[in-house]
Design a protein around this motif. Structure first.
Motif, PDB file in Angstrom:
ATOM      1  N   LEU A 187      -8.380 -22.519  -1.390  1.00  0.00           N
ATOM      2  CA  LEU A 187      -7.163 -22.088  -2.072  1.00  0.00           C
ATOM      3  C   LEU A 187      -6.551 -20.874  -1.390  1.00  0.00           C
ATOM      4  CD1 LEU A 187      -8.318 -22.424  -5.791  1.00  0.00           C
ATOM      5  CD2 LEU A 187      -6.820 -23.979  -4.515  1.00  0.00           C
ATOM      6  N   ASN A 188      -5.248 -20.923  -1.232  1.00  0.00           N
ATOM      7  CA  ASN A 188      -4.514 -19.750  -0.799  1.00  0.00           C
ATOM      8  C   ASN A 188      -4.556 -18.690  -1.902  1.00  0.00           C
ATOM      9  OD1 ASN A 188      -3.563 -20.573   1.832  1.00  0.00           O
ATOM     10  ND2 ASN A 188      -2.239 -22.055   0.779  1.00  0.00           N
ATOM     11  N   PRO A 189      -4.193 -17.447  -1.614  1.00  0.00           N
ATOM     12  CA  PRO A 189      -4.349 -16.376  -2.598  1.00  0.00           C
ATOM     13  C   PRO A 189      -3.710 -16.690  -3.943  1.00  0.00           C
ATOM     14  CG  PRO A 189      -3.856 -15.448  -0.445  1.00  0.00           C
ATOM     15  CD  PRO A 189      -3.717 -16.926  -0.308  1.00  0.00           C
ATOM     16  N   PRO A 213       0.827  -1.203   0.000  1.00  0.00           N
ATOM     17  CA  PRO A 213       0.000   0.000   0.000  1.00  0.00           C
ATOM     18  C   PRO A 213       0.861   1.253   0.000  1.00  0.00           C
ATOM     19  CG  PRO A 213       0.128  -0.872   2.217  1.00  0.00           C
ATOM     20  CD  PRO A 213       0.891  -1.831   1.342  1.00  0.00           C
ATOM     21  N   ALA A 214       0.266   2.372  -0.381  1.00  0.00           N
ATOM     22  CA  ALA A 214       0.952   3.650  -0.206  1.00  0.00           C
ATOM     23  C   ALA A 214       1.240   3.841   1.281  1.00  0.00           C
ATOM     24  CB  ALA A 214       0.085   4.783  -0.735  1.00  0.00           C
ATOM     25  N   PRO A 215       2.363   4.491   1.621  1.00  0.00           N
ATOM     26  CA  PRO A 215       2.690   4.643   3.051  1.00  0.00           C
ATOM     27  C   PRO A 215       1.544   5.210   3.875  1.00  0.00           C
ATOM     28  CG  PRO A 215       4.551   5.291   1.701  1.00  0.00           C
ATOM     29  CD  PRO A 215       3.419   5.017   0.745  1.00  0.00           C
ATOM     30  N   ARG A 216       0.776   6.142   3.318  1.00  0.00           N
ATOM     31  CA  ARG A 216      -0.307   6.758   4.089  1.00  0.00           C
ATOM     32  C   ARG A 216      -1.497   5.824   4.274  1.00  0.00           C
ATOM     33  NH1 ARG A 216       0.287   8.527  -0.901  1.00  0.00           N
ATOM     34  NH2 ARG A 216      -1.425   8.963  -2.335  1.00  0.00           N
ATOM     35  N   ASP A 217      -1.491   4.671   3.581  1.00  0.00           N
ATOM     36  CA  ASP A 217      -2.607   3.730   3.689  1.00  0.00           C
ATOM     37  C   ASP A 217      -2.253   2.480   4.477  1.00  0.00           C
ATOM     38  OD1 ASP A 217      -4.278   5.340   2.067  1.00  0.00           O
ATOM     39  OD2 ASP A 217      -3.375   4.515   0.255  1.00  0.00           O
ATOM     40  N   ALA A 218      -1.029   2.399   4.971  1.00  0.00           N
ATOM     41  CA  ALA A 218      -0.569   1.149   5.582  1.00  0.00           C
ATOM     42  C   ALA A 218      -1.340   0.767   6.837  1.00  0.00           C
ATOM     43  CB  ALA A 218       0.924   1.245   5.897  1.00  0.00           C
ATOM     44  N   GLY A 219      -2.009   1.723   7.466  1.00  0.00           N
ATOM     45  CA  GLY A 219      -2.780   1.394   8.664  1.00  0.00           C
ATOM     46  C   GLY A 219      -4.275   1.317   8.437  1.00  0.00           C
ATOM     47  N   ALA A 220      -4.694   1.363   7.180  1.00  0.00           N
ATOM     48  CA  ALA A 220      -6.129   1.367   6.887  1.00  0.00           C
ATOM     49  C   ALA A 220      -6.755   0.000   7.163  1.00  0.00           C
ATOM     50  CB  ALA A 220      -6.361   1.769   5.441  1.00  0.00           C
ATOM     51  N   PHE A 221      -8.018   0.026   7.489  1.00  0.00           N
ATOM     52  CA  PHE A 221      -8.848  -1.177   7.665  1.00  0.00           C
ATOM     53  C   PHE A 221      -8.288  -2.138   8.719  1.00  0.00           C
ATOM     54  CE2 PHE A 221      -9.040  -0.156   2.996  1.00  0.00           C
ATOM     55  CZ  PHE A 221     -10.225   0.581   3.069  1.00  0.00           C
ATOM     56  N   PRO A 222      -7.965  -1.663   9.902  1.00  0.00           N
ATOM     57  CA  PRO A 222      -7.458  -2.586  10.926  1.00  0.00           C
ATOM     58  C   PRO A 222      -8.502  -3.657  11.249  1.00  0.00           C
ATOM     59  CG  PRO A 222      -8.069  -0.470  11.891  1.00  0.00           C
ATOM     60  CD  PRO A 222      -8.116  -0.282  10.417  1.00  0.00           C
ATOM     61  N   GLY A 223      -8.021  -4.895  11.313  1.00  0.00           N
ATOM     62  CA  GLY A 223      -8.918  -6.001  11.637  1.00  0.00           C
ATOM     63  C   GLY A 223      -9.712  -6.543  10.464  1.00  0.00           C
ATOM     64  N   LEU A 224      -9.529  -5.976   9.263  1.00  0.00           N
ATOM     65  CA  LEU A 224     -10.279  -6.457   8.111  1.00  0.00           C
ATOM     66  C   LEU A 224      -9.889  -7.894   7.779  1.00  0.00           C
ATOM     67  CD1 LEU A 224     -12.234  -5.701   5.747  1.00  0.00           C
ATOM     68  CD2 LEU A 224     -10.170  -5.089   4.441  1.00  0.00           C
ATOM     69  N   THR A 225     -10.885  -8.722   7.493  1.00  0.00           N
ATOM     70  CA  THR A 225     -10.634 -10.115   7.117  1.00  0.00           C
ATOM     71  C   THR A 225     -11.208 -10.399   5.741  1.00  0.00           C
ATOM     72  OG1 THR A 225     -12.681 -10.868   8.172  1.00  0.00           O
ATOM     73  CG2 THR A 225     -10.673 -10.874   9.525  1.00  0.00           C
ATOM     74  N   ASP A 260      -7.543 -32.848  -3.850  1.00  0.00           N
ATOM     75  CA  ASP A 260      -6.814 -33.242  -2.635  1.00  0.00           C
ATOM     76  C   ASP A 260      -6.597 -32.088  -1.660  1.00  0.00           C
ATOM     77  OD1 ASP A 260      -5.014 -31.755  -4.048  1.00  0.00           O
ATOM     78  OD2 ASP A 260      -3.367 -33.201  -3.947  1.00  0.00           O
ATOM     79  N   ARG A 261      -7.235 -30.952  -1.888  1.00  0.00           N
ATOM     80  CA  ARG A 261      -7.043 -29.809  -0.991  1.00  0.00           C
ATOM     81  C   ARG A 261      -7.700 -30.079   0.366  1.00  0.00           C
ATOM     82  NH1 ARG A 261      -3.629 -26.727  -0.079  1.00  0.00           N
ATOM     83  NH2 ARG A 261      -4.988 -25.070   0.718  1.00  0.00           N
ATOM     84  N   GLU A 262      -6.901 -29.970   1.410  1.00  0.00           N
ATOM     85  CA  GLU A 262      -7.392 -30.121   2.779  1.00  0.00           C
ATOM     86  C   GLU A 262      -7.969 -28.785   3.260  1.00  0.00           C
ATOM     87  OE1 GLU A 262      -7.473 -32.886   4.535  1.00  0.00           O
ATOM     88  OE2 GLU A 262      -6.507 -34.077   2.956  1.00  0.00           O
ATOM     89  N   PRO A 263      -8.775 -28.812   4.320  1.00  0.00           N
ATOM     90  CA  PRO A 263      -9.257 -27.545   4.869  1.00  0.00           C
ATOM     91  C   PRO A 263      -8.111 -26.602   5.209  1.00  0.00           C
ATOM     92  CG  PRO A 263     -10.469 -29.385   5.816  1.00  0.00           C
ATOM     93  CD  PRO A 263      -9.343 -29.988   5.020  1.00  0.00           C
ATOM     94  N   LEU A 264      -8.375 -25.319   5.097  1.00  0.00           N
ATOM     95  CA  LEU A 264      -7.362 -24.320   5.401  1.00  0.00           C
ATOM     96  C   LEU A 264      -6.944 -24.413   6.868  1.00  0.00           C
ATOM     97  CD1 LEU A 264      -8.990 -21.289   3.562  1.00  0.00           C
ATOM     98  CD2 LEU A 264      -6.978 -22.576   2.793  1.00  0.00           C
ATOM     99  N   THR A 265      -5.659 -24.278   7.103  1.00  0.00           N
ATOM    100  CA  THR A 265      -5.170 -24.276   8.478  1.00  0.00           C
ATOM    101  C   THR A 265      -5.372 -22.887   9.088  1.00  0.00           C
ATOM    102  OG1 THR A 265      -2.932 -23.582   7.868  1.00  0.00           O
ATOM    103  CG2 THR A 265      -3.410 -25.958   7.819  1.00  0.00           C
ATOM    104  N   ALA A 266      -5.197 -22.787  10.381  1.00  0.00           N
ATOM    105  CA  ALA A 266      -5.308 -21.490  11.049  1.00  0.00           C
ATOM    106  C   ALA A 266      -4.270 -20.512  10.506  1.00  0.00           C
ATOM    107  CB  ALA A 266      -5.143 -21.662  12.557  1.00  0.00           C
ATOM    108  N   ARG A 285      -5.414 -19.291   7.069  1.00  0.00           N
ATOM    109  CA  ARG A 285      -6.494 -18.298   7.202  1.00  0.00           C
ATOM    110  C   ARG A 285      -5.934 -16.931   7.611  1.00  0.00           C
ATOM    111  NH1 ARG A 285     -12.094 -20.026   8.726  1.00  0.00           N
ATOM    112  NH2 ARG A 285     -12.376 -22.129   7.911  1.00  0.00           N
ATOM    113  N   ALA A 286      -4.974 -16.941   8.516  1.00  0.00           N
ATOM    114  CA  ALA A 286      -4.378 -15.680   8.955  1.00  0.00           C
ATOM    115  C   ALA A 286      -3.653 -14.987   7.801  1.00  0.00           C
ATOM    116  CB  ALA A 286      -3.426 -15.930  10.121  1.00  0.00           C
TER     117      ALA A 286
END
Length: 498
Positions: free
Chosen positions: A329-331, A234-246, A266-272, A275-276
């Motif tokens: 799927l991961n990103p 992100p642009a430096p001024r946006d690096a703190g935007a949307f705290p906690g967004l999932t 064969d994809r297993e459920p996402l791990t913790a 997800r993080a």
């Protein structure tokens, strides 16, 4: 550097309070091959092309939402390939991957060098409009593996045909520490806040509009951002935007379709931990599109300030979508799911209906014929797409019923910025039909998918194995007709029944 460019760059720096802002350079001496007549009334065209911008990020872009209210949104817009280089090749040429031969980002079936060797640069929407008297500019990203210092045997760093003004990076994904080919001159940018690439492109875009308006010359401007592609800076001024967004937890999140294709089964459920990381990725992507949204706002403000807004068509879209946790799927991208192939497409300007939505299937191959139509010149005969202008207002005309997506894989190139990370999806080669009602996919390994999206919009029930043999044969014939079409025959093959 012109005084105008200095003023615009300085104004941008002051507006965002960035220290050490580096002003953009003025364009070089090259111009249109045919000069436009004074007072030319043909519309200007501005294309804002983003990188990996999925539909679920549009809600974080207020100026894009405002553009939707001013213009027409195409709700069934898809790309021909959910990967950067082949998608951009289709956009530039108006042709499917099977027509361009560009299916991947590099190697024997993709990348800038192959696009160049095949001579595609001699016939793009840029060459069309420059020959018609338009001033043209490409700012930002071109094709994968393009490098600003590459001469390709020329005396100076290479600029493709058709472009009057060229400010293009190679590896600009990190937004800092990149180089630009600025009209045959290579310039290095550093890591100061003012070097943030999306902001540099914004300043250069405004300067180009100012200069073109002053010259009373119709113009085509493509601003191709690297955002929000990984590493999602992100642009430096946006690096703190949307705290906690999932990341959104829709029905497809961490879910496998019934009867999934072999590559996904064969994809297993996402791990913790996964997800993080997915949540972190989504938050950074939302942060990074804020600068793209400001770029769009700056472009529109400059159009208004110079008095050309009323005669300018603005197009906003992406080269492909992106998944973040859907289908376990991961990103990543490259799949035939709607997360990856469906993209935002908004068009606003003169003779374009305001606040409208159009459900007709449209694709990135349609932009080249559209730009030609707007410029009042014949559509390129080799284009596989069709002009969108009949969809801009009023009742929808007869139109294609099916879009085609083509993919070569899996991607195993360790140097490819788009190489799928583990668990992010790396499907084998496939071709897919997508209509407003269903998605049908055939893989090289024999797997098939069929999703009735009218009752299964999240594509979680693959019912290909339950279709009657005659229906599967019909779908196969329709898909084969599209994957072998050329130009006019595509505009027959894309009218699929059923």
């Amino acid at each position: 550097m012109t005084a105008l460019t200095r003023r615009l760059a300085g104004a941008l720096c002051a507006a965002v309070l960035l220290a050490g802002c580096t002003p953009a350079r003025a364009p070089g001496p090259s111009g249109p091959s045919a000069s436009a007549p004074a007072g030319d009334a043909r519309p200007n065209i501005v294309l804002v092309l983003t990188d990996d911008l999925s539909l679920n990020l549009v809600r974080f872009m207020p100026h894009v939402l405002a553009l939707q209210r001013r213009g027409t949104t195409f709700t069934n817009a898809t790309v021909t390939n959910s990967l950067c280089c082949p998608s951009r090749a289709s956009l530039l040429t108006g042709r499917y991957p099977h027509s361009t031969g560009i299916f991947t980002n590099d190697g024997i079936d993709g990348g800038f060098v192959l696009f160049h060797r095949r001579g595609h640069e001699n016939s793009t929407f840029a060459t069309d409009l420059q020959q018609a008297g338009y001033r043209t500019a490409l700012l930002g990203k071109y094709l994968n593996r393009y490098q600003p210092a590459n001469t390709l045997g020329t005396a100076a760093p290479y600029v493709p045909p058709g472009w009057s003004d060229w400010h293009v990076a190679g590896n600009g994904y990190a937004q800092f520490g990149y180089t630009l080919n600025e009209n045959h001159v290579v310039r290095r940018y550093g890591h100061a806040p003012g070097d943030y690439l999306t902001d540099v492109l914004s300043a250069r875009a405004s300067a180009f509009i100012e200069e073109s308006a002053a010259a009373r010359t119709p113009f085509l401007l493509e601003v191709a951002t690297f955002a929000p592609h990984s590493p999602y800076t992100p642009a430096p001024r946006d690096a703190g935007a949307f705290p906690g967004l999932t990341a959104p937890r829709g029905p497809a999140f961490d879910a496998l379709p019934a009867d999934p294709p072999k590559w996904l089964a064969d994809r297993e459920p996402l791990t913790a931990g996964e997800r993080a990381r997915i949540d972190d990725t989504f938050r950074k992507r939302a942060q990074s599109v804020r600068s793209v949204d400001r770029l769009l706002a700056a472009v529109q403000a400059t159009l208004a300030r110079t008095g050309v807004a009323g005669n300018t068509v603005v197009v906003f879209t992406s080269d492909n979508g992106f998944h973040t946790g859907e289908y376990r799927l991961n990103p990543g991208k490259q799949t035939a799911f709607d997360t990856d192939v469906r993209v935002p497409l908004v068009i606003a300007g003169p003779n374009v209906g305001a606040g409208r939505t159009v459900a007709a299937p449209v694709q990135n191959i349609d932009l080249r014929p559209t730009f030609a139509d707007l410029a009042g010149i014949p559509a390129p005969p080799q284009a596989d797409g069709r002009s969108l202008t009949p969809l801009f207002a009023g009742p929808e005309p007869p139109w294609r019923t099916a879009a085609l997506i083509e993919h070569h894989g899996p991607d195993a190139d360790p140097t490819d910025p788009d190489r799928p990370r583990p668990g992010s999806g790396n499907p084998p080669s496939y071709a897919a039909l997508r209509t407003p009602a269903y998605t049908y996919v055939e893989y090289v390994d024999g797997s098939r998918e069929f999703y009735n999206r009218r009752v299964d919009p999240h594509q979680l029930r693959n019912i290909a194995a339950k279709l009657p043999p005659e229906r599967l044969a019909e779908l196969h014939r329709a898909l084969k007709a599209l994957t072998t079409c050329r130009a006019d025959t595509c505009r027959t093959a894309d009218r699929v029944t059923g």
